[in-house]
Design a protein around this motif. Structure first.
Motif, mmCIF file in Angstrom:
data_model
loop_
_atom_site.group_PDB
_atom_site.id
_atom_site.type_symbol
_atom_site.label_atom_id
_atom_site.label_comp_id
_atom_site.label_asym_id
_atom_site.label_seq_id
_atom_site.Cartn_x
_atom_site.Cartn_y
_atom_site.Cartn_z
ATOM 1 N N VAL A 83 0.841 -1.197 0.000
ATOM 2 C CA VAL A 83 0.000 0.000 0.000
ATOM 3 C C VAL A 83 0.876 1.247 0.000
ATOM 4 N N MET A 84 0.562 2.181 -0.888
ATOM 5 C CA MET A 84 1.213 3.480 -0.849
ATOM 6 C C MET A 84 0.268 4.447 -0.130
ATOM 7 N N GLN A 85 0.722 5.044 0.936
ATOM 8 C CA GLN A 85 -0.137 6.014 1.624
ATOM 9 C C GLN A 85 0.581 7.342 1.789
ATOM 10 N N VAL A 86 -0.189 8.399 1.738
ATOM 11 C CA VAL A 86 0.303 9.761 1.927
ATOM 12 C C VAL A 86 -0.532 10.365 3.058
ATOM 13 N N PRO A 87 0.019 10.461 4.273
ATOM 14 C CA PRO A 87 -0.765 10.937 5.416
ATOM 15 C C PRO A 87 -1.356 12.332 5.199
ATOM 16 N N ASP A 88 -0.575 13.243 4.558
ATOM 17 C CA ASP A 88 -1.098 14.592 4.315
ATOM 18 C C ASP A 88 -0.612 15.046 2.941
ATOM 19 N N LEU A 89 -1.527 15.031 1.978
ATOM 20 C CA LEU A 89 -1.177 15.383 0.611
ATOM 21 C C LEU A 89 -0.654 16.816 0.500
ATOM 22 N N ARG A 90 -1.184 17.706 1.347
ATOM 23 C CA ARG A 90 -0.798 19.112 1.281
ATOM 24 C C ARG A 90 0.662 19.309 1.672
ATOM 25 N N GLN A 91 1.157 18.398 2.516
ATOM 26 C CA GLN A 91 2.538 18.515 2.984
ATOM 27 C C GLN A 91 3.533 17.764 2.100
ATOM 28 N N THR A 125 -5.474 0.881 -9.259
ATOM 29 C CA THR A 125 -5.453 0.808 -7.797
ATOM 30 C C THR A 125 -6.861 0.762 -7.225
ATOM 31 N N LEU A 126 -6.930 0.251 -6.007
ATOM 32 C CA LEU A 126 -8.087 0.463 -5.127
ATOM 33 C C LEU A 126 -7.595 1.465 -4.089
ATOM 34 N N CYS A 127 -8.240 2.627 -4.032
ATOM 35 C CA CYS A 127 -7.712 3.653 -3.129
ATOM 36 C C CYS A 127 -8.814 4.242 -2.255
ATOM 37 N N ILE A 128 -8.380 4.828 -1.146
ATOM 38 C CA ILE A 128 -9.281 5.552 -0.254
ATOM 39 C C ILE A 128 -8.699 6.951 -0.043
ATOM 40 N N MET A 129 -9.588 7.939 0.195
ATOM 41 C CA MET A 129 -9.134 9.318 0.401
ATOM 42 C C MET A 129 -10.009 9.964 1.478
ATOM 43 N N ASP A 130 -9.415 10.936 2.148
ATOM 44 C CA ASP A 130 -10.126 11.631 3.226
ATOM 45 C C ASP A 130 -9.773 13.117 3.166
ATOM 46 N N ARG A 131 -10.606 13.917 3.793
ATOM 47 C CA ARG A 131 -10.364 15.369 3.812
ATOM 48 C C ARG A 131 -9.578 15.812 5.059
ATOM 49 N N ALA A 132 -9.150 14.826 5.831
ATOM 50 C CA ALA A 132 -8.314 15.115 7.017
ATOM 51 C C ALA A 132 -7.112 14.182 6.981
ATOM 52 N N PRO A 133 -5.967 14.629 7.465
ATOM 53 C CA PRO A 133 -4.784 13.755 7.507
ATOM 54 C C PRO A 133 -5.041 12.538 8.387
ATOM 55 N N ARG A 134 -4.421 11.430 8.036
ATOM 56 C CA ARG A 134 -4.505 10.232 8.873
ATOM 57 C C ARG A 134 -3.416 9.260 8.470
#
Length: 594
Positions: A83-91, A125-134
């Motif tokens: 899994v590739m994850q990015v905790p905070d895309l803005r950062q 990919t199967l991906c998930i996204m959120d509007r808050a960092p996690r």
């Protein structure tokens, strides 16, 4: 920089799996919903990446359906094994300027698991996204990977529907062509050979099905499939592309290696197989074709193999290699069949007439109407080529009606200058599929004011009469009205005087293959003399076709043949030439035909 090293494989698989089918997206929607619910996120999607775009085929919480590949976050996850994850895309400087981050969606968190097929190719990919960092825990990452495998399994299951032959369980014709298309997208420089096998006569399989039911026949086909697979184990994938037909591909095999392999397969396949309690002997006919894995050749491979296989069946050979010359001839026949209707409408057909002579008086007594076709591109086409083609089409009765009308109109013209000169017409077995053939003939005779006795209908000898139950009643009606019936090409095939008693014939036309060269062949002389004598005893008049010299003519007169036709006497000619010939012969001695 995005990794595009697997694009060729990916694009080929996208096509083979048909992942852009809306039905697949609908089937994946429950998995997308489950994924969003399991992780408590507002957005989940399944994306597929081709060379230029990201296609979102199933989604929850996001309206977009496609993005450019360079703007895709998922494109970065393709090369990952986990899994590739990015905790905070803005950062993250890679994604801080992404429209999904800076635009109305204001997304902050991303996690994506690659969709990797059994062949090891990542499609998306199967991906998930959120509007808050996690941050996902290790257990949650494992859960997302598991769900991605469920997505791939669903894709492959959906693909396999309609791509497997139910009886054998083998990939079917659609999968064979899909795999050929995929092969053409690889940069593979190897030479390949395609093989299509026919392992049972289809009519025999149908007969067995009627007698035993389909279950024993299906068992028989499964046994045949297992034998093919057993011989080709570790060499090639076997496909079941027709009821009794299988196909496979060989890489880097010489002709000798291919033929040796097929010989081993033939020996194995020829052993009896059991259909119920009945042993049946499989047949073995193979069509073989070399090809390169490029679109222009893979797209036409099945057809070329079938051309070769049908030639093997027709010649009763175990295998035949594809021949461009044979293919060209086949395509030419198909073109003639497809162009004939247009040719009739555009007046490309015409009639010439070959006179027939009475061997006692030496006078021309009738003429046979012969069809000619001048194709606008192919030029003059021999009737020996186009008539057999047209006889296999539904257009033949229309052609025959055209011949009847135009020939009877010409016969009516002749009656004004050479009364009593008769006309001979050829009818095909296909003409008797239409039970109105006698009605058509009768109507045109009446319309042109011709007496039935001036007309002769020629039909070929053979067993076709047994398969046309409507033919005999129509022939009897034709004969009862006074139209003469002649058996054409007698001696070339069936040649059975017994069946002639059922047909109301008056003339037998002896085939030119017996007459031409008569003076040089003792066997031909014995046959022709016997036919003439027996025909006379049975009350039939005889006509010799294909007379080419005086020696043949003398023998025919000696044996009592009634009439003759051939180039030695007169070639096919236009109507005015026929009129001139008949008028000249009636006015004085027959000119020297030599």
């Amino acid at each position: 920089m995005l990794d595009r090293s697997n694009d060729v494989d990916r694009i080929a698989l996208i096509e083979a799996l048909n992942v852009m089918d809306p039905a697949l997206g609908t089937a994946l929607d429950p998995i997308a919903e489950l994924t969003a619910f399991s992780f408590g996120v507002p957005i989940a999607w399944v994306s597929i990446l081709d060379a230029d775009h990201q296609h979102i085929i199933s989604r929850v919480g996001l309206a977009i359906r496609r993005t450019d590949r360079h703007a895709s976050i998922c494109a970065r996850a393709l090369g990952s094994n986990t899994v590739m994850q990015v905790p905070d895309l803005r950062q993250d400087p890679r994604f801080a300027d992404n429209p999904l981050v800076t635009g109305p969606e204001q997304l902050r968190f991303y996690a994506g698991a690659p969709l990797v097929t059994k062949a090891g190719v990542a499609l998306g990919t199967l991906c998930i996204m959120d509007r808050a960092p996690r941050q996902l825990s290790a257990e949650e990452q494992l859960q997302l990977l598991t769900l991605s495998r469920v997505v791939v399994a669903q894709m492959e299951l959906k693909m396999s529907l309609g791509r497997r032959e139910q009886i054998s369980g083998l990939p079917n014709r659609h999968q064979f062509q899909a795999d050929l298309n995929a092969l053409s997208r690889h940069a593979d420089t190897r030479a390949f050979t395609g093989v299509v096998l026919d392992v049972f006569d289809l009519q025999s399989a149908n007969d067995a099905g009627q007698a035993l039911g389909m279950k024993p026949v299906e068992t028989l086909l499964r046994q045949a499939a297992l034998r093919v697979q057993d011989v080709l184990r570790d060499l090639a994938q076997v496909y079941h592309i027709g009821v009794t037909r299988f196909a496979f591909l060989l890489a880097d095999h010489s002709h000798e290696q291919t033929e040796a392999l097929l010989d081993r397969l033939r020996i194995r396949m020829r052993r009896p197989l059991m259909a119920g309690s009945i042993p049946m002997s499989p047949q073995f006919h193979a069509g073989v074709c070399d090809f390169l894995p490029v679109p222009g050749q893979t797209g036409d491979l099945v057809r070329k193999c079938l051309v070769a296989m049908h030639h093997a069946i027709q010649t009763d050979n175990c295998l035949c290699w594809y021949s461009q010359e044979r293919d060209d001839a086949l395509r030419r026949r198909y073109r003639l069949a497809s162009d004939a209707g247009r040719g009739l409408a555009q007046h490309q057909f015409s009639l010439v007439y070959q006179p027939r002579f009475d061997l006692i008086t030496g006078l021309p007594v009738s003429a046979e109407a012969l069809l000619r076709w001048t194709h606008p591109l192919l030029g003059p086409v021999s009737p020996g080529e186009f008539i057999p083609v047209l006889e296999r089409t539904a257009l033949m009765p229309a052609i025959s009606r055209w011949v009847i009308d135009h020939a009877l109109a010409q016969a009516a013209q002749w009656q004004k200058r050479v009364p009593g000169f008769s006309l001979s017409l050829n009818l095909s077995p296909r003409d008797f599929d239409d039970q109105r053939v006698w009605n058509v003939l009768s109507e045109r005779l009446h319309a042109h004011g011709l007496a039935p006795g001036l007309i002769e209908i020629e039909i070929t000898e053979g067993q076709w009469l047994n398969h046309h139950p409507a033919a005999l009643p129509q022939l009897r009606a034709i004969a009862a009205a006074g139209v003469r019936i002649a058996i054409d090409d007698f001696g070339s095939g069936y040649s059975n005087f017994g069946y002639l008693s059922e047909v109301p014939i008056s003339h037998i036309k002896i085939d030119q293959t017996l007459v031409t060269g008569l003076a040089r062949s003792r066997t031909a002389r014995l046959k022709v003399e016997a036919i003439i004598k027996l025909a006379r005893q049975l009350g039939y008049r005889t006509v010799a076709e294909g007379v080419e010299n005086d020696a043949e003519l003398s023998l025919l007169r000696l044996w009592g043949c009634d009439e003759a036709q051939g180039y030695h006497l007169a070639r096919p000619m236009h109507p005015d030439a026929v009129l001139h010939l008949v008028s000249a012969c009636r006015a004085g001695p027959l000119p020297d035909a030599g």
